[in-house]
Motif scaffolding. Structure first.
Motif, PDB file in Angstrom:
ATOM      1  N   ALA A   1       0.859  -1.195   0.000  1.00 34.55           N
ATOM      2  CA  ALA A   1       0.000   0.000   0.000  1.00 34.55           C
ATOM      3  C   ALA A   1       0.891   1.238   0.000  1.00 34.55           C
ATOM      4  O   ALA A   1       1.226   1.773   1.058  1.00 34.55           O
ATOM      5  CB  ALA A   1      -0.913  -0.004   1.216  1.00 34.55           C
ATOM      6  N   PRO A   2       1.306   1.691  -1.191  1.00 33.79           N
ATOM      7  CA  PRO A   2       2.238   2.827  -1.286  1.00 33.79           C
ATOM      8  C   PRO A   2       1.763   4.119  -0.604  1.00 33.79           C
ATOM      9  O   PRO A   2       2.575   4.973  -0.284  1.00 33.79           O
ATOM     10  CB  PRO A   2       2.376   3.050  -2.799  1.00 33.79           C
ATOM     11  CG  PRO A   2       1.993   1.745  -3.404  1.00 33.79           C
ATOM     12  CD  PRO A   2       0.965   1.139  -2.488  1.00 33.79           C
ATOM     13  N   ASP A   3       0.470   4.235  -0.356  1.00 32.16           N
ATOM     14  CA  ASP A   3      -0.056   5.443   0.277  1.00 32.16           C
ATOM     15  C   ASP A   3      -0.281   5.267   1.785  1.00 32.16           C
ATOM     16  O   ASP A   3      -0.935   6.086   2.418  1.00 32.16           O
ATOM     17  CB  ASP A   3      -1.364   5.868  -0.399  1.00 32.16           C
ATOM     18  CG  ASP A   3      -2.435   4.798  -0.321  1.00 32.16           C
ATOM     19  OD1 ASP A   3      -2.091   3.610  -0.119  1.00 32.16           O
ATOM     20  OD2 ASP A   3      -3.624   5.147  -0.458  1.00 32.16           O
ATOM     21  N   HIS A   4       0.298   4.248   2.376  1.00 28.91           N
ATOM     22  CA  HIS A   4       0.143   3.968   3.813  1.00 28.91           C
ATOM     23  C   HIS A   4       1.008   4.971   4.589  1.00 28.91           C
ATOM     24  O   HIS A   4       2.190   4.756   4.812  1.00 28.91           O
ATOM     25  CB  HIS A   4       0.568   2.530   4.118  1.00 28.91           C
ATOM     26  CG  HIS A   4       0.056   1.996   5.410  1.00 28.91           C
ATOM     27  ND1 HIS A   4       0.456   2.479   6.639  1.00 28.91           N
ATOM     28  CD2 HIS A   4      -0.844   1.018   5.662  1.00 28.91           C
ATOM     29  CE1 HIS A   4      -0.171   1.808   7.583  1.00 28.91           C
ATOM     30  NE2 HIS A   4      -0.973   0.913   7.015  1.00 28.91           N
ATOM     31  N   GLU A   5       0.387   6.079   4.995  1.00 23.66           N
ATOM     32  CA  GLU A   5       1.135   7.184   5.618  1.00 23.66           C
ATOM     33  C   GLU A   5       1.770   6.801   6.950  1.00 23.66           C
ATOM     34  O   GLU A   5       2.874   7.237   7.260  1.00 23.66           O
ATOM     35  CB  GLU A   5       0.238   8.410   5.789  1.00 23.66           C
ATOM     36  CG  GLU A   5       0.013   9.174   4.501  1.00 23.66           C
ATOM     37  CD  GLU A   5       1.312   9.612   3.829  1.00 23.66           C
ATOM     38  OE1 GLU A   5       2.215  10.138   4.519  1.00 23.66           O
ATOM     39  OE2 GLU A   5       1.425   9.423   2.608  1.00 23.66           O
ATOM     40  N   LYS A   6       1.088   5.988   7.745  1.00 22.30           N
ATOM     41  CA  LYS A   6       1.651   5.594   9.033  1.00 22.30           C
ATOM     42  C   LYS A   6       2.921   4.769   8.839  1.00 22.30           C
ATOM     43  O   LYS A   6       3.907   4.961   9.555  1.00 22.30           O
ATOM     44  CB  LYS A   6       0.625   4.820   9.855  1.00 22.30           C
ATOM     45  CG  LYS A   6      -0.500   5.675  10.376  1.00 22.30           C
ATOM     46  CD  LYS A   6      -1.463   4.853  11.207  1.00 22.30           C
ATOM     47  CE  LYS A   6      -2.595   5.706  11.736  1.00 22.30           C
ATOM     48  NZ  LYS A   6      -3.526   4.916  12.556  1.00 22.30           N
ATOM     49  N   ALA A   7       2.899   3.876   7.863  1.00 22.11           N
ATOM     50  CA  ALA A   7       4.087   3.063   7.583  1.00 22.11           C
ATOM     51  C   ALA A   7       5.217   3.945   7.053  1.00 22.11           C
ATOM     52  O   ALA A   7       6.382   3.751   7.408  1.00 22.11           O
ATOM     53  CB  ALA A   7       3.767   1.950   6.581  1.00 22.11           C
ATOM     54  N   ARG A   8       4.872   4.911   6.233  1.00 21.41           N
ATOM     55  CA  ARG A   8       5.884   5.830   5.684  1.00 21.41           C
ATOM     56  C   ARG A   8       6.546   6.640   6.806  1.00 21.41           C
ATOM     57  O   ARG A   8       7.768   6.751   6.859  1.00 21.41           O
ATOM     58  CB  ARG A   8       5.252   6.763   4.654  1.00 21.41           C
ATOM     59  CG  ARG A   8       6.238   7.701   3.969  1.00 21.41           C
ATOM     60  CD  ARG A   8       5.604   8.565   2.887  1.00 21.41           C
ATOM     61  NE  ARG A   8       4.602   7.924   2.057  1.00 21.41           N
ATOM     62  CZ  ARG A   8       4.859   7.007   1.107  1.00 21.41           C
ATOM     63  NH1 ARG A   8       6.087   6.646   0.888  1.00 21.41           N
ATOM     64  NH2 ARG A   8       3.892   6.491   0.396  1.00 21.41           N
ATOM     65  N   LEU A   9       5.749   7.169   7.713  1.00 19.81           N
ATOM     66  CA  LEU A   9       6.279   7.961   8.816  1.00 19.81           C
ATOM     67  C   LEU A   9       7.116   7.093   9.755  1.00 19.81           C
ATOM     68  O   LEU A   9       8.207   7.494  10.172  1.00 19.81           O
ATOM     69  CB  LEU A   9       5.137   8.629   9.597  1.00 19.81           C
ATOM     70  CG  LEU A   9       5.540   9.440  10.818  1.00 19.81           C
ATOM     71  CD1 LEU A   9       6.440  10.611  10.423  1.00 19.81           C
ATOM     72  CD2 LEU A   9       4.313   9.944  11.544  1.00 19.81           C
ATOM     73  N   ALA A  10       6.622   5.905  10.067  1.00 20.63           N
ATOM     74  CA  ALA A  10       7.356   5.003  10.955  1.00 20.63           C
ATOM     75  C   ALA A  10       8.685   4.593  10.325  1.00 20.63           C
ATOM     76  O   ALA A  10       9.712   4.535  11.010  1.00 20.63           O
ATOM     77  CB  ALA A  10       6.511   3.772  11.271  1.00 20.63           C
ATOM     78  N   CYS A  11       8.668   4.330   9.038  1.00 19.72           N
ATOM     79  CA  CYS A  11       9.899   3.952   8.335  1.00 19.72           C
ATOM     80  C   CYS A  11      10.905   5.101   8.358  1.00 19.72           C
ATOM     81  O   CYS A  11      12.092   4.891   8.631  1.00 19.72           O
ATOM     82  CB  CYS A  11       9.564   3.551   6.897  1.00 19.72           C
ATOM     83  SG  CYS A  11      10.930   2.773   6.011  1.00 19.72           S
ATOM     84  N   ARG A  12      10.424   6.303   8.121  1.00 14.56           N
ATOM     85  CA  ARG A  12      11.299   7.482   8.136  1.00 14.56           C
ATOM     86  C   ARG A  12      11.910   7.684   9.523  1.00 14.56           C
ATOM     87  O   ARG A  12      13.110   7.911   9.657  1.00 14.56           O
ATOM     88  CB  ARG A  12      10.511   8.721   7.715  1.00 14.56           C
ATOM     89  CG  ARG A  12      11.368   9.950   7.537  1.00 14.56           C
ATOM     90  CD  ARG A  12      10.601  11.179   7.081  1.00 14.56           C
ATOM     91  NE  ARG A  12       9.573  10.897   6.106  1.00 14.56           N
ATOM     92  CZ  ARG A  12       8.301  11.303   6.209  1.00 14.56           C
ATOM     93  NH1 ARG A  12       7.905  12.013   7.244  1.00 14.56           N
ATOM     94  NH2 ARG A  12       7.415  11.011   5.275  1.00 14.56           N
ATOM     95  N   ASN A  13      11.083   7.567  10.567  1.00 15.90           N
ATOM     96  CA  ASN A  13      11.581   7.728  11.932  1.00 15.90           C
ATOM     97  C   ASN A  13      12.581   6.643  12.302  1.00 15.90           C
ATOM     98  O   ASN A  13      13.607   6.921  12.928  1.00 15.90           O
ATOM     99  CB  ASN A  13      10.431   7.722  12.941  1.00 15.90           C
ATOM    100  CG  ASN A  13       9.703   9.046  13.002  1.00 15.90           C
ATOM    101  OD1 ASN A  13      10.176  10.056  12.506  1.00 15.90           O
ATOM    102  ND2 ASN A  13       8.536   9.043  13.602  1.00 15.90           N
ATOM    103  N   ALA A  14      12.274   5.410  11.927  1.00 16.57           N
ATOM    104  CA  ALA A  14      13.166   4.292  12.242  1.00 16.57           C
ATOM    105  C   ALA A  14      14.526   4.488  11.582  1.00 16.57           C
ATOM    106  O   ALA A  14      15.572   4.308  12.212  1.00 16.57           O
ATOM    107  CB  ALA A  14      12.540   2.971  11.800  1.00 16.57           C
ATOM    108  N   LYS A  15      14.513   4.869  10.314  1.00 17.23           N
ATOM    109  CA  LYS A  15      15.774   5.092   9.596  1.00 17.23           C
ATOM    110  C   LYS A  15      16.552   6.264  10.200  1.00 17.23           C
ATOM    111  O   LYS A  15      17.775   6.195  10.343  1.00 17.23           O
ATOM    112  CB  LYS A  15      15.508   5.339   8.115  1.00 17.23           C
ATOM    113  CG  LYS A  15      15.102   4.093   7.359  1.00 17.23           C
ATOM    114  CD  LYS A  15      14.831   4.410   5.898  1.00 17.23           C
ATOM    115  CE  LYS A  15      14.473   3.172   5.106  1.00 17.23           C
ATOM    116  NZ  LYS A  15      14.205   3.488   3.690  1.00 17.23           N
ATOM    117  N   ALA A  16      15.851   7.330  10.547  1.00 18.18           N
ATOM    118  CA  ALA A  16      16.509   8.500  11.138  1.00 18.18           C
ATOM    119  C   ALA A  16      17.107   8.160  12.496  1.00 18.18           C
ATOM    120  O   ALA A  16      18.241   8.552  12.802  1.00 18.18           O
ATOM    121  CB  ALA A  16      15.514   9.654  11.262  1.00 18.18           C
TER     122      ALA A  16
END
Length: 108
Positions: A36-51
Motif C-alpha cells: 500500500a504505497p499510500d500507507h502514511e503511518k508506515a511511511r512515517l514510521a519507516c522514516r523515523n526508524a531510519k533517522a
C-alpha cells in the motif's frame, strides 16, 4: 500472518521497532509500503526508524573516534526523534551518560 495485509505488516514493524529491532522493523515498513504505497503511518514510521538508526550510528562512530562532544550532541538529537521508543532511548541515554563519564575522566 497475512503477508499481503499492509496494516498487519505495519503493526508487526511497530512491534519490532519498539523492541529495538530497527532493521527488521524497517523491512516490515517497506513491505507494507509495497502493498500500500499510500500507507502514511508506515511511511512515517519507516522514516523515523531510519533517522533514529542513522543518528545512533553517527553517535557511536563519533564516540569510537573519541569525539565525545559530537557523540553527546548526536545521542541527544537521536533522543528527540521518537520519545515513545523507550527501549532505544534507554540505550541512547546510557550511551550519552557514558560519553559524559569519559569527558569527566579527562578532567579528573
Amino acid at each position: 500472518m497475512d503477508s499481503t495485509n499492509a496494516d498487519a505488516l505495519y503493526v508487526r514493524g511497530l512491534c519490532l521497532y519498539y523492541e529495538d529491532c530497527i532493521d527488521k522493523a524497517v523491512q516490515f515498513f517497506v513491505q507494507a509500503l509495497r502493498m500500500a504505497p499510500d500507507h502514511e503511518k508506515a511511511r512515517l514510521a519507516c522514516r523515523n526508524a531510519k533517522a533514529l538508526k542513522a543518528k545512533k550510528e553517527e553517535g557511536n562512530k563519533a564516540f569510537k573516534e573519541g569525539s565525545f562532544d559530537a557523540a553527546y550532541v548526536l545521542y541527544s538529537e537521536a533522543l528527540t526523534i521518537d520519545p515513545n521508543n523507550i527501549k532505544t532511548n534507554a540505550k541512547l541515554y546510557c550511551n550519552r551518560a557514558t560519553v559524559g563519564s569519559k569527558v569527566l575522566a579527562v578532567f579528573v
